[in-house]
Design a protein around this motif. Structure first.
Motif, PDB file in Angstrom:
ATOM      1  N   GLU A  32       0.716  -1.060  -0.036  1.00 23.19           N
ATOM      2  CA  GLU A  32      -0.009  -0.189   0.011  1.00 23.19           C
ATOM      3  C   GLU A  32       0.945   1.343  -0.026  1.00 23.19           C
ATOM      4  N   LYS A  33       2.158   1.105   0.452  1.00 25.65           N
ATOM      5  CA  LYS A  33       2.962   2.243   0.546  1.00 25.65           C
ATOM      6  C   LYS A  33       3.852   2.175  -0.365  1.00 25.65           C
ATOM      7  N   LYS A  34       4.509   3.005  -0.879  1.00 21.21           N
ATOM      8  CA  LYS A  34       5.588   3.208  -1.833  1.00 21.21           C
ATOM      9  C   LYS A  34       6.995   3.298  -1.120  1.00 21.21           C
ATOM     10  N   LEU A  35       7.947   2.387  -1.289  1.00 23.00           N
ATOM     11  CA  LEU A  35       9.226   2.365  -0.523  1.00 23.00           C
ATOM     12  C   LEU A  35      10.295   3.367  -1.084  1.00 23.00           C
ATOM     13  N   SER A  36      10.709   3.946  -0.039  1.00 22.47           N
ATOM     14  CA  SER A  36      11.760   5.013  -0.471  1.00 22.47           C
ATOM     15  C   SER A  36      13.133   4.338  -0.384  1.00 22.47           C
ATOM     16  N   PRO A  37      14.222   4.962  -0.956  1.00 22.42           N
ATOM     17  CA  PRO A  37      15.593   4.491  -1.161  1.00 22.42           C
ATOM     18  C   PRO A  37      15.978   3.891   0.244  1.00 22.42           C
ATOM     19  N   GLY A  38      15.566   4.492   1.374  1.00 26.89           N
ATOM     20  CA  GLY A  38      16.025   4.115   2.645  1.00 26.89           C
ATOM     21  C   GLY A  38      15.346   3.029   3.025  1.00 26.89           C
ATOM     22  N   LEU A  39      13.979   2.638   2.662  1.00 22.86           N
ATOM     23  CA  LEU A  39      13.322   1.443   3.095  1.00 22.86           C
ATOM     24  C   LEU A  39      13.807   0.177   2.247  1.00 22.86           C
ATOM     25  N   HIS A  40      14.451   0.613   0.906  1.00 26.90           N
ATOM     26  CA  HIS A  40      14.832  -0.332   0.152  1.00 26.90           C
ATOM     27  C   HIS A  40      16.306  -1.008   0.685  1.00 26.90           C
ATOM     28  N   LEU A  41      17.196   0.067   1.307  1.00 23.61           N
ATOM     29  CA  LEU A  41      18.344  -0.140   1.884  1.00 23.61           C
ATOM     30  C   LEU A  41      18.096  -1.123   3.252  1.00 23.61           C
ATOM     31  N   LEU A  42      17.055  -0.903   3.932  1.00 21.32           N
ATOM     32  CA  LEU A  42      16.870  -1.329   5.405  1.00 21.32           C
ATOM     33  C   LEU A  42      16.221  -2.852   4.931  1.00 21.32           C
ATOM     34  N   SER A  43      15.492  -3.064   4.052  1.00 15.45           N
ATOM     35  CA  SER A  43      14.937  -4.319   3.462  1.00 15.45           C
ATOM     36  C   SER A  43      16.178  -5.319   3.214  1.00 15.45           C
ATOM     37  N   ALA A  44      16.973  -4.765   2.244  1.00 22.35           N
ATOM     38  CA  ALA A  44      18.447  -5.458   1.948  1.00 22.35           C
ATOM     39  C   ALA A  44      19.238  -5.658   2.948  1.00 22.35           C
ATOM     40  N   ALA A  45      19.183  -4.851   3.715  1.00 22.69           N
ATOM     41  CA  ALA A  45      20.209  -4.973   5.040  1.00 22.69           C
ATOM     42  C   ALA A  45      19.802  -6.074   5.734  1.00 22.69           C
ATOM     43  N   GLU A  46      18.505  -5.940   6.164  1.00 20.75           N
ATOM     44  CA  GLU A  46      17.869  -7.100   6.967  1.00 20.75           C
ATOM     45  C   GLU A  46      18.035  -8.390   6.333  1.00 20.75           C
ATOM     46  N   ALA A  47      17.755  -8.643   5.221  1.00 12.68           N
ATOM     47  CA  ALA A  47      17.833  -9.919   4.592  1.00 12.68           C
ATOM     48  C   ALA A  47      19.371 -10.341   4.610  1.00 12.68           C
ATOM     49  N   GLY A  48      20.400  -9.577   4.260  1.00 14.32           N
ATOM     50  CA  GLY A  48      21.486  -9.904   4.266  1.00 14.32           C
ATOM     51  C   GLY A  48      22.176 -10.428   5.671  1.00 14.32           C
ATOM     52  N   ALA A  49      21.584  -9.810   6.696  1.00 12.96           N
ATOM     53  CA  ALA A  49      22.167 -10.141   8.060  1.00 12.96           C
ATOM     54  C   ALA A  49      21.520 -11.581   8.431  1.00 12.96           C
ATOM     55  N   LEU A  50      20.300 -11.859   7.884  1.00 12.57           N
ATOM     56  CA  LEU A  50      19.668 -13.076   8.187  1.00 12.57           C
ATOM     57  C   LEU A  50      20.463 -14.091   7.504  1.00 12.57           C
ATOM     58  N   VAL A  51      20.724 -13.901   6.228  1.00 16.64           N
ATOM     59  CA  VAL A  51      21.374 -14.989   5.222  1.00 16.64           C
ATOM     60  C   VAL A  51      22.736 -15.100   5.566  1.00 16.64           C
ATOM     61  N   SER A  52      23.462 -14.238   6.384  1.00 11.60           N
ATOM     62  CA  SER A  52      24.862 -14.396   6.684  1.00 11.60           C
ATOM     63  C   SER A  52      24.715 -15.513   7.849  1.00 11.60           C
ATOM     64  N   LEU A  53      23.846 -15.221   8.734  1.00 18.27           N
ATOM     65  CA  LEU A  53      23.910 -16.307   9.844  1.00 18.27           C
ATOM     66  C   LEU A  53      23.620 -17.705   9.630  1.00 18.27           C
ATOM     67  N   PHE A  54      22.897 -17.990   8.413  1.00 16.85           N
ATOM     68  CA  PHE A  54      22.529 -19.332   7.952  1.00 16.85           C
ATOM     69  C   PHE A  54      23.872 -19.669   7.226  1.00 16.85           C
ATOM     70  N   THR A  55      24.479 -19.020   6.457  1.00 17.94           N
ATOM     71  CA  THR A  55      25.243 -19.683   5.361  1.00 17.94           C
ATOM     72  C   THR A  55      26.738 -19.669   5.589  1.00 17.94           C
ATOM     73  N   ASN A  56      27.040 -18.845   6.819  1.00 12.92           N
ATOM     74  CA  ASN A  56      28.781 -18.750   6.798  1.00 12.92           C
ATOM     75  C   ASN A  56      29.653 -20.040   6.800  1.00 12.92           C
ATOM     76  N   PRO A  57      28.896 -20.950   7.442  1.00 13.70           N
ATOM     77  CA  PRO A  57      29.690 -22.451   7.570  1.00 13.70           C
ATOM     78  C   PRO A  57      30.053 -22.950   6.247  1.00 13.70           C
ATOM     79  N   VAL A  58      28.900 -22.550   5.420  1.00 13.46           N
ATOM     80  CA  VAL A  58      29.197 -22.973   4.019  1.00 13.46           C
ATOM     81  C   VAL A  58      30.126 -22.285   3.099  1.00 13.46           C
ATOM     82  N   TRP A  59      30.187 -20.971   3.191  1.00 17.42           N
ATOM     83  CA  TRP A  59      31.383 -20.130   2.682  1.00 17.42           C
ATOM     84  C   TRP A  59      32.538 -20.601   3.367  1.00 17.42           C
ATOM     85  N   LEU A  60      32.718 -21.037   4.377  1.00 18.03           N
ATOM     86  CA  LEU A  60      34.190 -21.247   4.917  1.00 18.03           C
ATOM     87  C   LEU A  60      34.607 -22.393   4.342  1.00 18.03           C
ATOM     88  N   VAL A  61      33.655 -23.311   4.295  1.00 13.02           N
ATOM     89  CA  VAL A  61      34.079 -24.737   3.607  1.00 13.02           C
ATOM     90  C   VAL A  61      34.597 -24.355   2.211  1.00 13.02           C
TER      91      VAL A  61
END
Length: 316
Positions: free
Chosen positions: A109-138
């Motif tokens: 319902e609400k148009k996303l600003s660049p700041g909210l796009h940035l926040l959305s991407a940062a949230e996603a990246g942090a969660l992915v890092s927690l799940f996948t770090n062991p795989v990237w280490l190997v």
């Protein structure tokens, strides 16, 4: 079923469509460009001092040398964790990113600003890092296994995981987690640039076009390729040093169990001392050769799969 329940069901379906498109895009990317990833990793950790990685003159020389001395297995070292990590990462990234965008936009319902796009991407990246770090280490360790190594080589992904936990403890699976979290800014910058450029493309190509309300239907695969490459290049300029720091931290300890770098600060100090700031951009050329087309492939596949899964996709 009430209107709110119907909307919620559609939003959940949309999130899984994001995850499916992301997984397919990630697999297509890794399968096509993995040798350049091996070369990049070996350049990144080669600090000019005592190392188990041979010296290469250029990207082409590295590919030729690895293929000649180590064969196909060398040039595709770490392929399984790379495919696993990339497929899971892109799937989770687009899934979490879609959820975050949906939440911040109040269900569209609400148009996303660049700041909210940035926040959305940062949230996603942090969660992915927690799940996948062991795989990237190997993946990193398998890519750095060369005939010069004295330690018993890992026979594969599962053996690497077991050996790392046995010899170094489970905490070793999260070496490089600090730079990985900082690398969240890479995805945040990339997706913010991508989203803003995509809207510019849509507005420009929709002038006088009756399909404007269909948003992305006015864009084609060439547009997605340009958007993916441009956004990736912008993100890379800002965040590549974090990748170098992470790769150096994730190296396997010596046969005596001594870790070459103790933490990110140690990497930072020694790199500046012995190599200067240029040391933080080692392997940049194979990284560009890999990631610019890779990002184009990823977003072309992602957007087209998404449009197939959801023909009535809404803009934003």
């Amino acid at each position: 079923m009430s209107e709110s329940d119907d909307l919620k069901q559609k939003q959940q379906k949309w999130q899984w469509e994001n995850a499916t498109a992301g997984a397919i895009a990630g697999f297509a990317t890794v399968a096509s460009l993995h040798p350049l990833d091996v070369v990049r990793t070996r350049f990144q950790v080669n600090d000019g001092r005592l190392t188990n990685v041979p010296l290469y003159k250029s990207t082409a020389n590295a590919i030729y040398t690895i293929a000649r001395t180590e064969g196909f297995r060398g040039i595709y070292a770490g392929f399984y964790p790379a495919v696993l990590g990339s497929t899971v990462s892109w799937s989770l990234y687009f899934f979490f990113y879609g959820r975050a965008k949906n939440r911040h936009s109040k269900g569209g319902e609400k148009k996303l600003s660049p700041g909210l796009h940035l926040l959305s991407a940062a949230e996603a990246g942090a969660l992915v890092s927690l799940f996948t770090n062991p795989v990237w280490l190997v993946k990193t360790r398998l890519q750095l296994q060369t005939p010069m190594h004295q330690s018993r080589p890992y026979s594969g992904f599962n053996d690497a995981l077991r050996t790392i936990v046995k010899e170094e403890g489970w905490r070793a699976l999260y070496r490089g987690m600090g730079p990985s979290l900082l690398l969240v800014s890479h995805g945040a910058v990339q997706f913010t640039v991508y989203e803003e450029l995509r809207q510019i493309f849509v507005r420009y190509k929709s002038k006088g076009n009756v399909n404007y309300n269909h948003g992305d239907k006015v864009l084609n695969s060439v547009d997605y390729a340009m958007l993916g490459a441009s956004s990736k290049f912008a993100a890379m300029l800002f965040t590549y040093p974090y990748q170098v720091i992470r790769a150096r931290l994730q190296q396997r300890p010596s046969i005596s169990g001594i870790q070459k770098y103790s933490d990110s600060w140690h990497v930072l100090k020694d790199t500046i001392r012995f190599e200067g700031f240029r040391g933080f951009y080692k392997g940049l050329m194979p990284n560009l050769l890999k990631n610019l087309p890779a990002s184009s492939i990823t977003f072309v596949v992602y957007e087209n799969v998404l449009n197939l899964l959801k023909p009535s996709r809404r803009q934003g």
